[in-house]
Design a protein around this motif. Structure first.
Motif, PDB file in Angstrom:
ATOM      1  N   ALA A 183       0.847  -0.757   0.288  1.00  0.00           N
ATOM      2  CA  ALA A 183       0.340   0.223  -0.299  1.00  0.00           C
ATOM      3  C   ALA A 183       0.815   1.622   0.365  1.00  0.00           C
ATOM      4  O   ALA A 183       0.198   1.687  -0.564  1.00  0.00           O
ATOM      5  CB  ALA A 183      -0.843   0.119   1.437  1.00  0.00           C
ATOM      6  N   ILE A 204       5.100  -3.571   4.159  1.00  0.00           N
ATOM      7  CA  ILE A 204       6.252  -3.727   5.236  1.00  0.00           C
ATOM      8  C   ILE A 204       7.088  -3.179   5.680  1.00  0.00           C
ATOM      9  O   ILE A 204       7.952  -2.986   6.750  1.00  0.00           O
ATOM     10  CB  ILE A 204       7.450  -4.769   4.449  1.00  0.00           C
ATOM     11  N   ASN A 249       0.668  -3.787  -6.238  1.00  0.00           N
ATOM     12  CA  ASN A 249       1.569  -2.903  -6.575  1.00  0.00           C
ATOM     13  C   ASN A 249       2.666  -2.713  -6.933  1.00  0.00           C
ATOM     14  O   ASN A 249       3.598  -2.323  -5.593  1.00  0.00           O
ATOM     15  CB  ASN A 249       1.240  -1.726  -6.904  1.00  0.00           C
TER      16      ASN A 249
HETATM   17  C1  LIG Z   1       6.156  -0.429  -5.731  1.00  0.00           C
HETATM   18  S1  LIG Z   1       5.198   0.323  -4.108  1.00  0.00           S
HETATM   19  C2  LIG Z   1       3.919   0.286  -4.195  1.00  0.00           C
HETATM   20  C3  LIG Z   1       3.707   1.679  -2.984  1.00  0.00           C
HETATM   21  C4  LIG Z   1       1.716   2.202  -3.001  1.00  0.00           C
HETATM   22  N1  LIG Z   1       1.057   1.009  -3.818  1.00  0.00           N
HETATM   23  C5  LIG Z   1       2.135   3.323  -4.449  1.00  0.00           C
HETATM   24  O1  LIG Z   1       1.384   3.004  -5.625  1.00  0.00           O
HETATM   25  O2  LIG Z   1       2.459   4.424  -4.079  1.00  0.00           O
HETATM   26  C6  LIG Z   1       5.626  -1.021  -3.302  1.00  0.00           C
HETATM   27  C7  LIG Z   1       5.119  -0.985  -2.043  1.00  0.00           C
HETATM   28  O3  LIG Z   1       5.383  -2.806  -1.575  1.00  0.00           O
HETATM   29  C8  LIG Z   1       5.924  -2.431  -0.358  1.00  0.00           C
HETATM   30  N2  LIG Z   1       6.158  -4.436  -0.014  1.00  0.00           N
HETATM   31  C9  LIG Z   1       6.953  -4.824  -0.038  1.00  0.00           C
HETATM   32  N3  LIG Z   1       6.945  -6.285  -0.336  1.00  0.00           N
HETATM   33  C10 LIG Z   1       6.014  -6.347   1.222  1.00  0.00           C
HETATM   34  C11 LIG Z   1       5.231  -7.438   1.757  1.00  0.00           C
HETATM   35  N4  LIG Z   1       6.083  -8.811   1.448  1.00  0.00           N
HETATM   36  N5  LIG Z   1       4.559  -7.686   2.420  1.00  0.00           N
HETATM   37  C12 LIG Z   1       3.535  -6.229   2.141  1.00  0.00           C
HETATM   38  N6  LIG Z   1       4.500  -4.719   1.762  1.00  0.00           N
HETATM   39  C13 LIG Z   1       5.729  -5.031   0.896  1.00  0.00           C
HETATM   40  C14 LIG Z   1       6.546  -1.507  -0.241  1.00  0.00           C
HETATM   41  O4  LIG Z   1       7.705  -1.437   1.055  1.00  0.00           O
HETATM   42  C15 LIG Z   1       6.455  -0.822  -0.957  1.00  0.00           C
HETATM   43  O5  LIG Z   1       6.086   0.396  -0.234  1.00  0.00           O
END
Ligand SMILES: C[S@@+](CC[C@H](N)C(=O)[O-])C[C@H]1O[C@@H](n2cnc3c(N)ncnc32)[C@H](O)[C@@H]1O
Length: 328
Positions: A183, A204, A249
């Motif tokens: 998110a 995370i 995403n």
């Molecule tokens: C590409 S960013 C997208 C953030 C947001 N949806 C946006 O459009 O700005 C991906 C996000 O996924 C989170 N992330 C990565 N691995 C994760 C996991 N296993 N569980 C939850 N979040 C995770 C990262 O910290 C990052 O904030």
């Protein structure tokens, strides 16, 4: 000169001007006209103006002395804006410094100017920055009527995805259960909640979740958002079979989380799956991965194959909107 203009009462003028400026919709070379208690703000793209504003056609004068960064530099620099932060993408530090100086001298509103110093990296997808002007990397960015506080040094955020996020949010029905599996600071989760969904949002990155909670308050949707700080896989225990809509995403590695997505999916669920693939084969790898994860329990219908943007030479960021319908 004839132009499309947003018309607002003068008392709403400054807030509207700031909102339109944040989404880069204002024509900098034309004057804003004040007439009969209304402000007429010339806009670059009437179709991209948020629905809450009225757009009219009228004549507006050209600005007499526009001072743009191009006027100072003699060439048009490329930059994007995130709230009060201007972001450059320059390989040459000397050129970046010249552009930063020109931005300060010009009519661009900027408290901080930064240059990209790395790619997005690691699990949290945060990049390094060279801070060239100012020292504050925290800002408030406005997008389609929502406000997002964030610090680009601590969280991922791309203003380039605004139109894509809006495309997804327009599909949301009031009362549905949305899950934003990755998110960030909430640019999907918060407008989804504003559209009437209850949203579970995971990330995370602790800083991202802190901002997401703050942004939920800012946008008056705190009661509709449950924020989870941690690995999205931890949500399955509490929310198995509950999702009407899932946003994934996390391009590059979303395929590793498809089992989690399928476990969260309800009887009927729309999945927005982001991927980065070669231009010649943009959609097939994602589609195959989704079918492999879901088809034993669900009928899988790809409703949209959508190219979001160019990502690198010959590589595209794409989105598949996929409907999962549980088999009898
Ligand atoms: C590409 S960013 C997208 C953030 C947001 N949806 C946006 O459009 O700005 C991906 C996000 O996924 C989170 N992330 C990565 N691995 C994760 C996991 N296993 N569980 C939850 N979040 C995770 C990262 O910290 C990052 O904030």
């Amino acid at each position: 000169m004839h132009a499309s203009c947003v018309r607002v009462p003068t008392e709403e003028g400054e807030a509207t001007r700031r909102h339109l400026a944040d989404t880069d919709l204002i024509v900098e070379s034309l004057d804003i006209v004040v007439e009969d208690g209304a402000l007429y703000i010339p806009v670059t793209d009437p179709d991209a103006v948020p629905e809450e504003y009225e757009v009219v056609e009228r004549d507006v004068p050209e600005r007499e002395t526009p001072t743009s960064p191009a006027d100072v530099l003699g060439f048009e620099p490329s930059y994007e804006r995130l709230g009060d932060v201007v972001i450059l993408d320059e390989d040459d530090p000397a050129r970046a410094a010249r552009i930063a100086d020109a931005i300060v001298e010009s009519n661009v509103r900027a408290e901080t100017v930064v240059n990209r110093a790395s790619k997005v990296k690691g699990e949290t997808r945060v990049r390094d920055w060279d801070v060239l002007v100012g020292d504050n990397t925290e800002t408030v960015h406005r997008e389609y009527g929502c406000e997002f506080a964030l610090d680009i040094a601590e969280v991922y955020f791309s203003p380039r995805l605004a139109t894509e996020r809006h495309r997804v949010v327009q599909q949301v029905d009031a009362g549905e259960h949305g899950f934003d599996m990755f998110a960030g600071v909430g640019p999907y989760a918060i407008p989804m909640a504003k559209a009437g969904a209850d949203v579970v949002a995971a990330d995370i990155n602790e800083a991202a979740i802190d901002y997401l909670r703050e942004n939920a308050e800012r946008n008056d949707v705190a009661e509709q958002i449950t924020a989870h700080c941690g690995d999205v896989r931890e949500l399955v225990a509490d929310y198995e079979g509950r999702a009407d809509r899932l946003v994934m995403n996390l391009p590059h590695t979303a395929n590793e989380f498809l089992d989690t997505a399928v476990a969260l999916a309800g009887e009927e669920c729309v999945l927005h799956y982001y991927d980065i693939q070669h231009e010649d084969n943009r959609y097939a790898p994602g589609e195959a991965a989704i079918r492999a994860a879901a088809e034993s329990n669900y009928n899988v219908t790809v409703e949209t194959r959508h190219t979001v943007r160019s990502y690198a030479p010959h590589e595209y960021n794409v989105c598949l909107d996929v409907r999962l319908t549980r088999r009898d």
